[in-house]
Design an enzyme around this catalytic site. Sequence first.
Site, PDB file in Angstrom:
ATOM      1  N   GLY A  41       0.763  -1.243   0.000  1.00  0.00           N
ATOM      2  CA  GLY A  41       0.000   0.000   0.000  1.00  0.00           C
ATOM      3  C   GLY A  41       0.794   1.293   0.000  1.00  0.00           C
ATOM      4  N   GLU A  95       4.140   4.095   5.730  1.00  0.00           N
ATOM      5  CA  GLU A  95       2.883   3.334   5.712  1.00  0.00           C
ATOM      6  C   GLU A  95       1.834   4.063   4.879  1.00  0.00           C
ATOM      7  OE1 GLU A  95       1.348   0.712   6.285  1.00  0.00           O
ATOM      8  OE2 GLU A  95       1.674  -0.152   8.254  1.00  0.00           O
ATOM      9  N   ASP A  96       0.906   3.326   4.326  1.00  0.00           N
ATOM     10  CA  ASP A  96      -0.214   3.956   3.643  1.00  0.00           C
ATOM     11  C   ASP A  96      -1.214   4.486   4.663  1.00  0.00           C
ATOM     12  OD1 ASP A  96      -0.917   1.383   4.461  1.00  0.00           O
ATOM     13  OD2 ASP A  96      -1.900   0.824   2.592  1.00  0.00           O
ATOM     14  N   ASP A  99      -4.312   2.105  11.076  1.00  0.00           N
ATOM     15  CA  ASP A  99      -5.692   1.804  11.433  1.00  0.00           C
ATOM     16  C   ASP A  99      -5.724   1.402  12.914  1.00  0.00           C
ATOM     17  OD1 ASP A  99      -8.411   1.297  10.600  1.00  0.00           O
ATOM     18  OD2 ASP A  99      -7.963  -0.828  10.481  1.00  0.00           O
ATOM     19  N   THR A 100      -5.610   0.111  13.211  1.00  0.00           N
ATOM     20  CA  THR A 100      -5.602  -0.305  14.623  1.00  0.00           C
ATOM     21  C   THR A 100      -4.274   0.048  15.302  1.00  0.00           C
ATOM     22  OG1 THR A 100      -4.687  -2.483  14.115  1.00  0.00           O
ATOM     23  CG2 THR A 100      -7.095  -2.285  14.135  1.00  0.00           C
ATOM     24  N   GLY A 101      -3.221   0.184  14.506  1.00  0.00           N
ATOM     25  CA  GLY A 101      -1.893   0.449  15.056  1.00  0.00           C
ATOM     26  C   GLY A 101      -1.069  -0.818  15.237  1.00  0.00           C
ATOM     27  N   LYS A 127      -6.345   6.757  10.929  1.00  0.00           N
ATOM     28  CA  LYS A 127      -7.736   6.663  11.394  1.00  0.00           C
ATOM     29  C   LYS A 127      -7.698   6.514  12.908  1.00  0.00           C
ATOM     30  CE  LYS A 127      -9.542   3.668   7.702  1.00  0.00           C
ATOM     31  NZ  LYS A 127     -10.138   2.349   7.441  1.00  0.00           N
ATOM     32  N   PHE A 148     -13.624   3.074   4.934  1.00  0.00           N
ATOM     33  CA  PHE A 148     -12.688   2.304   4.135  1.00  0.00           C
ATOM     34  C   PHE A 148     -12.294   3.096   2.896  1.00  0.00           C
ATOM     35  CE2 PHE A 148     -11.059  -1.052   1.446  1.00  0.00           C
ATOM     36  CZ  PHE A 148     -10.267  -1.725   2.356  1.00  0.00           C
ATOM     37  N   ARG A 161      -5.403   0.311  -6.682  1.00  0.00           N
ATOM     38  CA  ARG A 161      -4.168   0.915  -6.152  1.00  0.00           C
ATOM     39  C   ARG A 161      -3.663   2.052  -7.022  1.00  0.00           C
ATOM     40  NH1 ARG A 161      -2.245  -2.311  -1.972  1.00  0.00           N
ATOM     41  NH2 ARG A 161      -2.580  -4.555  -2.181  1.00  0.00           N
TER      42      ARG A 161
HETATM   43  P1  IMP Z   1      -3.316  -1.669  11.223  1.00  0.00           P
HETATM   44  O1  IMP Z   1      -2.286  -2.683  11.564  1.00  0.00           O
HETATM   45  O2  IMP Z   1      -4.676  -2.041  11.725  1.00  0.00           O
HETATM   46  O3  IMP Z   1      -2.915  -0.266  11.625  1.00  0.00           O
HETATM   47  O4  IMP Z   1      -3.547  -1.744   9.675  1.00  0.00           O
HETATM   48  C1  IMP Z   1      -2.755  -1.151   8.760  1.00  0.00           C
HETATM   49  C2  IMP Z   1      -2.994  -1.780   7.401  1.00  0.00           C
HETATM   50  O5  IMP Z   1      -4.359  -2.125   7.176  1.00  0.00           O
HETATM   51  C3  IMP Z   1      -2.665  -0.776   6.323  1.00  0.00           C
HETATM   52  O6  IMP Z   1      -1.295  -0.805   5.995  1.00  0.00           O
HETATM   53  C4  IMP Z   1      -3.554  -1.219   5.187  1.00  0.00           C
HETATM   54  O7  IMP Z   1      -2.908  -2.208   4.422  1.00  0.00           O
HETATM   55  C5  IMP Z   1      -4.760  -1.833   5.853  1.00  0.00           C
HETATM   56  N1  IMP Z   1      -5.897  -0.899   5.880  1.00  0.00           N
HETATM   57  C6  IMP Z   1      -6.473  -0.352   6.960  1.00  0.00           C
HETATM   58  N2  IMP Z   1      -7.488   0.454   6.638  1.00  0.00           N
HETATM   59  C7  IMP Z   1      -7.567   0.440   5.291  1.00  0.00           C
HETATM   60  C8  IMP Z   1      -8.424   1.107   4.346  1.00  0.00           C
HETATM   61  O8  IMP Z   1      -9.322   1.920   4.666  1.00  0.00           O
HETATM   62  N3  IMP Z   1      -8.172   0.848   3.039  1.00  0.00           N
HETATM   63  C9  IMP Z   1      -7.196   0.005   2.623  1.00  0.00           C
HETATM   64  N4  IMP Z   1      -6.382  -0.642   3.475  1.00  0.00           N
HETATM   65  C10 IMP Z   1      -6.557  -0.423   4.805  1.00  0.00           C
END
Ligand code: IMP
Length: 173
Positions: A41, A95-96, A99-101, A127, A148, A161
Amino acid sequence: MGKIDVLISEKQIESRIAKLADEIMQDYKGKEIVFLGILKGSIVFMTDLAKKIKNDIEFEFMQLQSYEGENSTGKIEVKQDITGRIEGKDVIIIEDIVDTGRTLEFLLQYLEKFKPNSIKTCTLLSKPSRREIEVPIDYTGFTIENEFVIGYGMDYNQKYRNLPYIGRWRENV
Ligand code: IMP
């Protein structure tokens, strides 16, 4: 079926990236930097950001397995590891979206064993309302609501993408 709305335009992304590049150049005056892009991403963001920075930048990549479709599984595995040495170097994780971290939390711990001089984190999108683990983010492009998003590197089941903007995916419209 679904529909895509433009959430952040190509122009908005471009001007925000120019500002992030300035900040990074201020912070890393005269230093070499390692950009560690998290596949897949971050790739579009990483190349656009790198082109605006005058420091020498090495590229490294990692691919992690953690996300299936729209739902995070919570479990993280290294699918592809870095190939170069980052010992003693100044690394910025690219990072793109955070989200949760969980991904960043995992990476910050995982990379310690390579003994970099420093690690900072840079994400195009954040987010905060979805955060499960508080992770340090040094450079954030945009903060968004809990929705999303796709495009500019980000996918929905491996599609979209290559959209030049960030779109909001709306199911069933
Ligand atoms: P985390 O580990 O939950 O912070 O997730 C991070 C990863 O989840 C990102 O690098 C994305 O690949 C994916 N992700 C989370 N939210 C989205 C979204 O809204 N669109 C696309 N990919 C997402």
